[in-house]
Write an enzyme that holds these catalytic residues in place. Structure first.
Site, mmCIF file in Angstrom:
data_model
loop_
_atom_site.group_PDB
_atom_site.id
_atom_site.type_symbol
_atom_site.label_atom_id
_atom_site.label_comp_id
_atom_site.label_asym_id
_atom_site.label_seq_id
_atom_site.Cartn_x
_atom_site.Cartn_y
_atom_site.Cartn_z
ATOM 1 C CD GLU A 13 -12.887 37.299 -38.716
ATOM 2 O OE1 GLU A 13 -12.929 38.420 -39.298
ATOM 3 O OE2 GLU A 13 -13.981 36.830 -37.984
ATOM 4 C CB ALA A 47 -17.230 40.897 -26.808
ATOM 5 C CG HIS A 75 -10.610 40.919 -35.009
ATOM 6 N ND1 HIS A 75 -11.767 40.868 -35.512
ATOM 7 C CD2 HIS A 75 -9.651 41.012 -36.042
ATOM 8 C CE1 HIS A 75 -11.748 40.089 -36.887
ATOM 9 N NE2 HIS A 75 -10.441 40.577 -37.139
ATOM 10 C CG ASP A 107 -21.316 40.337 -30.658
ATOM 11 O OD1 ASP A 107 -22.015 41.234 -31.317
ATOM 12 O OD2 ASP A 107 -20.951 39.496 -31.073
ATOM 13 C CE1 TYR A 146 -22.099 44.007 -38.265
ATOM 14 C CE2 TYR A 146 -21.454 46.477 -38.157
ATOM 15 C CZ TYR A 146 -21.344 45.187 -37.699
ATOM 16 O OH TYR A 146 -20.496 44.939 -36.773
ATOM 17 C CG HIS A 150 -25.276 45.985 -36.079
ATOM 18 N ND1 HIS A 150 -26.082 45.969 -34.628
ATOM 19 C CD2 HIS A 150 -24.165 45.561 -35.755
ATOM 20 C CE1 HIS A 150 -25.316 45.347 -33.786
ATOM 21 N NE2 HIS A 150 -24.165 44.912 -34.462
ATOM 22 N NE ARG A 165 -22.397 60.214 -35.595
ATOM 23 C CZ ARG A 165 -23.468 59.612 -35.196
ATOM 24 N NH1 ARG A 165 -23.532 58.293 -34.879
ATOM 25 N NH2 ARG A 165 -24.657 60.263 -35.304
HETATM 26 P P1 FAD Z 1 -20.611 49.919 -34.046
HETATM 27 O O1 FAD Z 1 -20.231 50.248 -35.272
HETATM 28 O O2 FAD Z 1 -20.670 50.669 -32.913
HETATM 29 O O3 FAD Z 1 -22.232 49.627 -34.123
HETATM 30 C C1 FAD Z 1 -22.805 48.563 -35.184
HETATM 31 C C2 FAD Z 1 -24.090 49.152 -35.456
HETATM 32 O O4 FAD Z 1 -24.760 49.320 -34.152
HETATM 33 C C3 FAD Z 1 -24.108 50.244 -36.326
HETATM 34 O O5 FAD Z 1 -24.067 50.121 -37.471
HETATM 35 C C4 FAD Z 1 -25.589 50.738 -35.837
HETATM 36 O O6 FAD Z 1 -26.531 50.449 -36.602
HETATM 37 C C5 FAD Z 1 -25.795 50.347 -34.439
HETATM 38 N N1 FAD Z 1 -25.688 51.375 -33.327
HETATM 39 C C6 FAD Z 1 -24.567 51.970 -32.834
HETATM 40 N N2 FAD Z 1 -24.782 52.875 -32.084
HETATM 41 C C7 FAD Z 1 -26.036 52.752 -31.851
HETATM 42 C C8 FAD Z 1 -27.074 53.437 -31.085
HETATM 43 N N3 FAD Z 1 -26.548 54.626 -30.287
HETATM 44 N N4 FAD Z 1 -28.271 53.442 -31.275
HETATM 45 C C9 FAD Z 1 -28.799 52.490 -32.005
HETATM 46 N N5 FAD Z 1 -27.877 51.698 -32.845
HETATM 47 C C10 FAD Z 1 -26.539 52.010 -32.556
HETATM 48 N N6 FAD Z 1 -16.995 40.872 -32.370
HETATM 49 C C11 FAD Z 1 -16.162 40.443 -31.420
HETATM 50 O O7 FAD Z 1 -16.573 40.489 -30.244
HETATM 51 N N7 FAD Z 1 -14.653 40.295 -31.649
HETATM 52 C C12 FAD Z 1 -14.514 40.355 -32.937
HETATM 53 O O8 FAD Z 1 -13.343 39.963 -33.302
HETATM 54 C C13 FAD Z 1 -15.359 40.723 -33.974
HETATM 55 N N8 FAD Z 1 -14.838 40.734 -35.400
HETATM 56 C C14 FAD Z 1 -15.756 41.151 -36.148
HETATM 57 C C15 FAD Z 1 -15.162 41.511 -37.538
HETATM 58 C C16 FAD Z 1 -16.058 42.187 -38.698
HETATM 59 C C17 FAD Z 1 -15.516 42.070 -39.863
HETATM 60 C C18 FAD Z 1 -17.369 42.280 -38.362
HETATM 61 C C19 FAD Z 1 -18.202 42.795 -39.288
HETATM 62 C C20 FAD Z 1 -17.959 42.170 -36.892
HETATM 63 C C21 FAD Z 1 -17.017 41.671 -35.921
HETATM 64 N N9 FAD Z 1 -17.378 41.263 -34.592
HETATM 65 C C22 FAD Z 1 -16.595 40.919 -33.528
HETATM 66 C C23 FAD Z 1 -18.954 41.433 -34.179
HETATM 67 C C24 FAD Z 1 -19.176 43.284 -33.743
HETATM 68 O O9 FAD Z 1 -18.674 43.435 -32.694
HETATM 69 C C25 FAD Z 1 -20.693 43.163 -33.494
HETATM 70 O O10 FAD Z 1 -21.230 43.342 -34.654
HETATM 71 C C26 FAD Z 1 -21.174 44.443 -32.655
HETATM 72 O O11 FAD Z 1 -22.484 44.069 -32.067
HETATM 73 C C27 FAD Z 1 -21.067 45.791 -33.249
HETATM 74 O O12 FAD Z 1 -19.616 46.125 -33.317
HETATM 75 P P2 FAD Z 1 -19.229 47.403 -34.252
HETATM 76 O O13 FAD Z 1 -17.781 47.381 -34.167
HETATM 77 O O14 FAD Z 1 -19.946 47.083 -35.657
HETATM 78 O O15 FAD Z 1 -20.038 48.756 -33.644
#
Ligand code: FAD
Length: 288
Positions: A13, A47, A75, A107, A146, A150, A165
């Protein structure tokens, strides 16, 4: 103990630097990676999602694909953007020949620190994944997982349901948040298996380039830093050779433990570094 896997696969990455000079340096970095035949190079996306950031991200993905001839994964975040904007970004990557994406929420940037879906956007990542798979079934879609939960997750169970999901929506694999204790990943994998969740789980590993900064990042991401690491790096100059040797030791220990337990795919958060990543690749290629 499981048998060693036949072959090791790893993705690297990188993040797009903010200046053209930085991009040129990144191109040198990725061309150094090509010798180690990574499965994919993945390119993160900020983001914020302003229009120029989108174009810039697309340009960097294109340039890496062109220069390396390796598969590149873009991404793509869906927070703060309408479905039309996200879909247009996917269309652009598809036109460029990109066949891998990492589908993310991104984020939270709102002042209250809570996630508010864009009024015309995808509500959650599973909707985003389902839409991509409907429009481009051949697009390989990875999502984030995670192993330590998370930071926003109310319970571990909630996290599992949410991940399920994303898998049900069509995700082809899960790249995990980084962790330091390999057993955390292995226990998490066991729990997913016990729930009948079957998908490619790719552990994310972060080279410790600067221990203090790594700790700050780990705190933000809810990744535990084992106390023995604090002892190891205590008083070690982050720019010195000792720091690099210790970091390499930590990585090789993590990887060995994971490989001994049947893991064959890895995702490295390179932080655009060449030294540790290069040594890691040399070691992996020679040892396995
Ligand atoms: P989601 O899968 O939607 O949610 C993550 C977690 O939030 C879930 O596991 C759940 O526990 C909680 N959640 C979801 N919905 C709800 C709800 N309704 N109520 C309460 N809790 C909830 N960020 C960037 O900006 N750019 C990047 O390129 C980037 N690359 C990444 C690559 C990897 C491999 C990883 C692990 C993370 C990366 N991130 C990146 C960070 C990521 O965007 C953040 O962790 C973000 O906060 C969650 O994104 P997600 O896609 O996991 O979201």
């Amino acid at each position: 103990m499981n048998a060693l896997p036949d072959h090791i696969h790893f993705s690297l990455e990188v993040f797009p630097p903010k200046t053209e000079k930085g991009v040129q340096k990144l191109m040198e970095t990725v061309s150094a990676y090509t010798a180690f035949d990574p499965s994919i190079i993945t390119v993160t996306f900020g983001a914020g999602g302003a229009e120029d950031a989108l174009l810039y991200h697309r340009d960097v993905v294109r340039r890496i694909a062109h220069a390396t001839h390796l598969p590149v994964a873009a991404h793509i975040t869906c927070a703060n953007r309408s479905c039309a904007e996200v879909d247009a970004a996917i269309d652009g990557f598809w036109e460029d020949g990109v066949r891998y994406i990492v589908a993310l929420r991104g984020d939270i940037l709102t002042p209250d620190g809570l996630y508010h879906p864009h009024p015309e956007g995808y509500f959650m990542v599973p909707d985003f994944v389902a839409a991509v798979k409907k429009r481009y079934p051949a697009m390989q879609v990875f999502v984030a997982g995670y192993p330590e939960g998370h930071p926003e997750s109310p319970t571990e169970d909630f996290d599992f349901v949410h991940l399920q999901r994303k898998i049900d929506a069509g995700a082809d694999g899960v790249l995990t948040q980084f962790f330091f204790d390999p057993d955390i990943f292995l226990r998490w994998r066991d729990k997913l298996e016990a729930r009948g969740m079957r998908t490619l789980l790719v552990p994310g590993l972060l080279p410790i380039l600067n221990f203090q900064k790594t700790c700050a990042l780990a705190q933000k991401c809810r990744a535990q830093v084992p106390s023995f690491l604090a002892q190891m790096f205590d008083g070690v100059d982050p720019d010195g050779l000792d720091h690099k040797l210790l970091a390499m030791n930590v990585l090789s220990h993590q990887i060995t433990r994971l490989i001994e337990n049947g893991v064959s795919h890895f995702h490295f958060y390179t932080m655009n570094d060449t030294l540790l990543t290069r040594h890691l690749c040399v070691w992996l290629r020679a040892a396995y």
